[in-house]
Design a protein around this motif. Structure first.
Motif, PDB file in Angstrom:
ATOM      1  N   ILE A  69       2.247   1.733  -3.507  1.00 37.77           N
ATOM      2  CA  ILE A  69       1.193   2.118  -4.441  1.00 37.77           C
ATOM      3  C   ILE A  69       0.752   3.558  -4.214  1.00 37.77           C
ATOM      4  O   ILE A  69       0.580   4.325  -5.160  1.00 37.77           O
ATOM      5  CB  ILE A  69      -0.016   1.175  -4.305  1.00 37.77           C
ATOM      6  N   LEU A  70       0.606   3.936  -2.950  1.00 41.30           N
ATOM      7  CA  LEU A  70       0.180   5.314  -2.685  1.00 41.30           C
ATOM      8  C   LEU A  70       1.254   6.308  -3.115  1.00 41.30           C
ATOM      9  O   LEU A  70       0.945   7.392  -3.599  1.00 41.30           O
ATOM     10  CB  LEU A  70      -0.181   5.484  -1.212  1.00 41.30           C
ATOM     11  N   SER A 117       0.823  -1.208   0.000  1.00 46.60           N
ATOM     12  CA  SER A 117       0.000   0.000   0.000  1.00 46.60           C
ATOM     13  C   SER A 117       0.853   1.252   0.000  1.00 46.60           C
ATOM     14  O   SER A 117       0.541   2.214  -0.693  1.00 46.60           O
ATOM     15  CB  SER A 117      -0.972   0.007   1.177  1.00 46.60           C
ATOM     16  N   GLU A 118       1.927   1.248   0.735  1.00 43.90           N
ATOM     17  CA  GLU A 118       2.776   2.431   0.751  1.00 43.90           C
ATOM     18  C   GLU A 118       3.371   2.691  -0.632  1.00 43.90           C
ATOM     19  O   GLU A 118       3.410   3.816  -1.110  1.00 43.90           O
ATOM     20  CB  GLU A 118       3.906   2.272   1.774  1.00 43.90           C
TER      21      GLU A 118
END
Lengths: 338, 338
Positions: free
Chosen positions: A82-83, A79-80
């Motif tokens: 991707i964000l 998630s990190e």
DNA sequence: TTGTAAGCGTTATCAT
DNA sequence: ATGATAACGCTTACAA
């Protein structure tokens, strides 16, 4: 639902010009009289005109969109990244697709479908077979590998693993640890494979026999189970080097359940430096990866390539750093690695 | 880069049929002789034909894609929801766009652009102005609100807040706490606003004056600062009810720095039940939200609406549950809320 | 500088 | 059951 916004034809009529002129104005073309440009702009504004992305893509062979393919598994790591990717890409005006393969058999096909919707994409880890990547690369679709073994001459971004693993292992040797366990699956990811390599190399150089890795998935539960098995087998170990922080935290739990004191009876280290690692007790010694930066860098690489700002292949290696906390043994100063 | 895959024309020629027939076969249309269907399928396979998504979107008014708009700020909350959304949507064969607004002024415009690329989208929290949402909804673009005050009759998903906040506050009263502080900004999000409302209502009913909220952003650092200010002002407080776990963890840090024992000198509670909360010391009492489920539910709602499986507006309220750990005071049994 | 017109690769409406 | 053919809304030579 029918298109609710107006078309280029209506703008053209309103401005009293041809659609070609509208298209030129819209594209910021220079060869347009300021006067007509002004009229067109006014018409665009009055009609709230917004070009159809499908029509534009069809005619112009350009999507103004990119995608990231990731294996999923959730957790802070993906998630990190991707964000971070999204942030940079959307700053640059590129729409962002995400595709989690979830270990599906259809993954290759889904990626091929995605490739038709974007101007380029980022492939994380071992989500897709090599030949799929190669095929895209040969077809001229810009591809950036992220934490993946490079295929051919495609662009790539990754964080340094080997040297950091060496530094970590040296550090642990300095603590006096001699009986090492590596918890993770080197075959499972290129990252882990490099970490294991650095780990093994240092042990080897120190005259110790590098142990075979103890297999584990990437989640806390996986680490817990693997560590529980390990500790119950009574293979005595001084220190567990886990392939990531979640595994390490699972291992800590397993050790605790068995009344082992950390780090006195058993030292444990992780990798990534997720938010948890600082708060866990005892603080987890780990290697920090710049997660958001990985994503941002991948975005920059991809977009520059798409826009033709760069034509040479480029491989970026981001620095990592050893973060020393309590879980590895008696306190020491912080070290750095590139 | 030029289209590398073949077109419907080449398939048609190879199969000895018209493009219309290929399109029918491709669409699974019934009015096709098994024999010709077979020939077409063979041709498709041999040529590795894959329809152009742009052309399809242009002609068919359908994108087979949906999008999620989120405010960003990173943190586990948004990523979990987004990943849940992606998982469900990609299972259903829908491509997924993500768009973080990052508090940008261009947010409204970016969302409008995105709306042109999808068959529908999910809007999280207060990312976009009401009139933008309303405009899309009226334009017939399927929209699902997530953790956002519903606009008109649009579909919506959220997790229960008010009752859980009541249950939490009642629980804290039972611990004997009387001097309450609410740490967070109710105006900042509909979720927080509901939590504050439930909190205030219970205090009011208990004959206590509900305190004005102490403003704080959503990140740990925000919570730390707000709590530090608060504690330094020496407004004596028994318990801090934080709007989310990160704020609570920041508050714990501030309290620790001031030599306060938790929960004896100061009790602290959070909201969300992120992974950290279980590991923090002392364990954080909090309210668990089903983050992935929120995302998955939003995906299901949106896709059903897009596909016309449902035409009535639908609002889903997912249950939350009180998770009692050490940070709120002496131990008690676990309660449940819907 | 501006306009005309030929694609771009589908879908969908008619005929047949 | 199948085939022509007209949209769909834009980009881009090529003309003027």
């Amino acid at each position: 639902m029918p298109r609710t916004t107006s078309t280029i034809y209506q703008v053209a009529r309103r401005a009293g010009v041809s659609i070609a002129t509208v298209s030129r104005v819209q594209a910021g073309h220079h060869a347009v009289t300021p006067a007509t440009r002004e009229r067109v702009h006014r018409a665009i504004h009055e009609l709230g005109y917004r070009p159809s992305s499908s029509a534009r893509a069809l005619a112009g062979q350009r999507h103004d969109a990119t995608g990231v393919v990731f294996p999923n598994l959730s957790g802070p790591y993906y998630s990190e990244v991707i964000l971070g990717y999204e942030e940079r890409a959307s700053e640059e005006g590129e729409s962002v697709f995400i595709l989690g393969t979830h270990g599906r058999a259809r993954a290759n096909e889904q990626v091929a479908e995605l490739a038709d919707r974007v101007d380029g994409l980022v492939v994380m880890g071992r989500t897709v077979d090599d030949d799929v990547v190669e095929h895209m690369h040969e077809a001229g679709i810009p591809v950036v590998m992220l934490a993946r073994p490079p295929v051919g001459t495609a662009d790539a971004v990754r964080a340094e693993n080997t040297e950091a693993a060496r530094a970590l292992t040296v550090h642990l040797l300095a603590h006096g640890h001699r009986r090492f366990t590596f918890l993770g699956e080197p075959k499972g990811s290129p990252d882990v494979s490099e970490r294991y390599a650095g780990f093994s190399a240092v042990l080897d150089e120190a005259g110790l026999e590098p142990p075979a890795p103890v297999r584990s998935g990437f989640r806390e539960l996986d680490g817990y189970r693997a560590a529980a098995d390990l500790l119950d087998r009574a293979d005595s170990t001084d220190v567990v080097v886990a392939a990531n922080d979640e595994i390490a935290i699972g291992a800590i739990r397993a050790a605790r359940e068995r009344q082992l004191r950390i780090p006195d009876d058993l030292a444990i280290t992780g990798w990534d430096d997720i938010a948890l690692s600082e708060h866990v007790s005892p603080g987890l010694t780990t290697v920090r990866q710049p997660l958001r930066e990985l994503g941002k860098t991948a975005a920059t690489l991809l977009i520059d390539r798409i826009r033709g700002l760069r034509t040479e292949p480029c491989q970026v290696l981001l620095p990592t750093s050893l973060v020393t906390r309590a879980s590895c043994g008696a306190h020491e100063e912080q070290e750095d690695t590139r």
